[in-house]
Design a protein around this motif. Structure first.
Motif, mmCIF file in Angstrom:
data_model
loop_
_atom_site.group_PDB
_atom_site.id
_atom_site.type_symbol
_atom_site.label_atom_id
_atom_site.label_comp_id
_atom_site.label_asym_id
_atom_site.label_seq_id
_atom_site.Cartn_x
_atom_site.Cartn_y
_atom_site.Cartn_z
ATOM 1 N N ALA A 1 0.845 -1.189 0.000
ATOM 2 C CA ALA A 1 0.000 0.000 0.000
ATOM 3 C C ALA A 1 0.881 1.239 0.000
ATOM 4 O O ALA A 1 1.964 1.243 0.604
ATOM 5 N N ARG A 2 0.397 2.258 -0.674
ATOM 6 C CA ARG A 2 1.162 3.516 -0.765
ATOM 7 C C ARG A 2 0.166 4.670 -0.699
ATOM 8 O O ARG A 2 -0.765 4.738 -1.500
ATOM 9 N N PHE B 1 -4.739 -6.345 -10.370
ATOM 10 C CA PHE B 1 -3.715 -6.427 -9.332
ATOM 11 C C PHE B 1 -3.179 -5.050 -8.962
ATOM 12 O O PHE B 1 -2.286 -4.939 -8.120
ATOM 13 N N SER B 2 -3.670 -3.999 -9.565
ATOM 14 C CA SER B 2 -3.264 -2.651 -9.174
ATOM 15 C C SER B 2 -4.489 -1.749 -9.117
ATOM 16 O O SER B 2 -5.386 -1.834 -9.967
ATOM 17 N N ARG C 1 -2.603 3.972 -3.439
ATOM 18 C CA ARG C 1 -2.204 2.982 -4.449
ATOM 19 C C ARG C 1 -2.009 1.635 -3.777
ATOM 20 O O ARG C 1 -1.318 1.543 -2.767
ATOM 21 N N PHE C 2 -2.609 0.618 -4.357
ATOM 22 C CA PHE C 2 -2.488 -0.736 -3.841
ATOM 23 C C PHE C 2 -1.968 -1.637 -4.956
ATOM 24 O O PHE C 2 -2.511 -1.638 -6.065
ATOM 25 N N THR C 3 -0.918 -2.380 -4.659
ATOM 26 C CA THR C 3 -0.350 -3.326 -5.606
ATOM 27 C C THR C 3 -0.466 -4.719 -5.025
ATOM 28 O O THR C 3 0.114 -5.009 -3.970
ATOM 29 N N ILE C 4 -1.223 -5.577 -5.674
ATOM 30 C CA ILE C 4 -1.415 -6.941 -5.195
ATOM 31 C C ILE C 4 -0.238 -7.800 -5.669
ATOM 32 O O ILE C 4 0.108 -7.799 -6.848
ATOM 33 N N GLU C 5 0.364 -8.502 -4.731
ATOM 34 C CA GLU C 5 1.458 -9.402 -5.067
ATOM 35 C C GLU C 5 1.008 -10.850 -5.140
ATOM 36 O O GLU C 5 1.635 -11.666 -5.816
ATOM 37 N N ARG C 6 -0.072 -11.170 -4.429
ATOM 38 C CA ARG C 6 -0.565 -12.541 -4.443
ATOM 39 C C ARG C 6 -2.059 -12.555 -4.153
ATOM 40 O O ARG C 6 -2.517 -11.840 -3.258
#
Length: 435
Positions: free
Chosen positions: A54-55, A210-211, A224-229
């Motif tokens: 998360a950012r 995923f983003s 901003r959320f970046t899904i890694e899994r």
């Protein structure tokens, strides 16, 4: 014969006078459901757990942490965001929402009003409001197409059962969501937010973004959320959604499962079949070159690479003194993706021909001039630029070109001019056979 020809000619004129039939809302939604993976696969997902980063913030003030979220049918969800050892929780148990705000000194859980919990209820719907929208009590209207960052997108207005309104924009080719505009009312005040979705991946046969980048409409994207899994159909205890007992410690409970061997990267879904367009010199003779950036932000452009999957072009641009920029819309808009690394000068960029998610970047401007900036070797990303790893030649200072074998992504060549003002042990041509 002349009479017959005249009738045919008149008929042709009449047909040309009428535009092609517009899509109906049911046709657009059906294409969207098929693009996601189909109703059967969507309904088969009973729970979904996602973990990543998360950012928050924009400009000089940015906070980074971790993100975890879980959704479970028929209508529960919980999200956890952790910064500097503090975890904030938002949860909805199917009827009520609650939250903790440890950064504001509110470590104990507190109930939310019905207005405040509405978005949580929306997020608890695993497949989203368009799937089975009539059965859910929503109203959907197709509003035609509208431009989104230079691309004409299909626009749907969804009046949700609780009165909130969403505008969902679908990619014209893939029919996946690229933007969601939400209009909600909290204590009588209208709040309008925009969320951009991208970097779709398949999970249990369903395409999932995923983003996510969100913010108030007209303002910068501050979250901003970046899904890694992402994991489907995991066991989830209903207790994690329920309001905790008085005095109970509320912390992070959502953890990714054991690592598994990743499946080969899949290409995004193919657009609907269409006739092959014919282009001749007369069509393009009037077109001129136009500046698509990003010189205003980062100076000299030293490297460009691109790939095209099913008609969608992604462009990577390396700046001599401004890192790497990525465009998901063929150069209409750009976003920086290399800012977390301790170097800003780029000399080479290459996309692996056999896997479009693998990107190679050589740092250090290759043009030898008195204002040149240096780099610190070769970087590699296996997730389309979301994360980078330095994989070698840290003392080379500049790398002019990288070539990847067209059929074996582990075989890579690098052209290394080396240091400009002195002898360089790293000067030469290098090859790796193990990636």
């Amino acid at each position: 014969m002349k009479t017959v020809l005249g009738i045919l000619a008149a008929l042709a004129v009449c047909l040309l006078a009428f535009p092609a039939r517009a899509l109906t809302v049911d046709e657009v939604v059906a294409r969207y459901v098929d693009a996601r993976g189909g109703a059967v696969k969507l309904h088969a997902i009973q729970s979904l757990r996602m973990t990543g980063k998360a950012r928050f913030g924009d400009g000089d003030f940015v906070i980074e942490g971790t993100y975890a979220g879980v959704q479970k049918r028929p209508g529960s969800q919980r999200t956890e965001v952790t910064f500097q050892g503090l975890t904030g929780v938002d949860a909805y148990d199917g009827s009520q929402g609650w939250r903790t705000e440890p950064w504001e000194g509110r470590r104990d859980a507190f109930h939310l009003t019905a207005d405040e919990a509405k978005q949580m209820a929306h997020d608890a719907d695993i497949e989203g409001p368009l799937v089975d929208w009539r059965a859910k009590g929503h109203r959907v209207e197709y509003l035609g197409t509208e431009e989104v960052d230079g691309t004409l997108a299909h626009k749907l207005r969804i009046t949700l059962k609780d009165g909130d309104v969403e505008y969902r924009f679908l990619d014209p080719d893939a029919f996946l969501e690229i933007r969601v505009v939400t209009e909600t009312h909290v204590r009588g005040v209208e709040i309008v937010t925009e969320t951009d979705l991208g970097d779709y991946e398949q999970v249990a046969g369903v395409w999932i973004p995923f983003s996510f980048e969100s913010g108030r409409k007209g303002a910068p994207r501050s979250a901003r959320f970046t899904i890694e899994r992402a994991e489907a159909n995991v066991a989830v205890d209903d207790a994690i959604f329920q309001f905790p007992a008085a005095g109970a410690r509320v912390g992070r409970v959502i953890v990714a499962g054991p690592a598994t061997t990743p499946a080969p990267a899949a290409a995004p879904p193919a657009p609907p079949t269409a006739a092959t367009p014919t282009v001749d010199s007369g069509v393009i003779s009037g077109l001129g070159a136009r500046n698509i950036g990003s010189a205003a932000m980062s100076g000299r452009v030293s490297a460009i690479a691109a790939h095209n999957v099913n008609g969608k072009t992604t462009v990577y641009v390396g700046a001599a003194s401004g890192g790497v920029w990525k465009s998901l819309d063929g150069g209409t808009t750009f976003k920086p993706i290399f800012d977390k690394n301790p170097v800003q000068s780029i000399g080479a960029i290459t996309v692996d021909p056999s896997n479009w998610k693998t990107i190679w970047v050589g740092t250090g401007e290759a043009w030898t001039r008195n204002s040149v900036s240096v780099g610190n070797g070769i970087y590699k990303s296996t997730d389309a630029g979301a994360n980078w790893t330095n994989v070698g030649l840290p003392e080379s200072e500049r790398i002019a070109r990288i070539l990847v074998h067209p059929h074996d992504g582990n075989v890579v060549y690098a052209c290394v001019p080396g240091k400009l003002w002195s002898d360089s042990a790293d000067r030469g041509v290098y090859r790796t056979t193990d990636g």
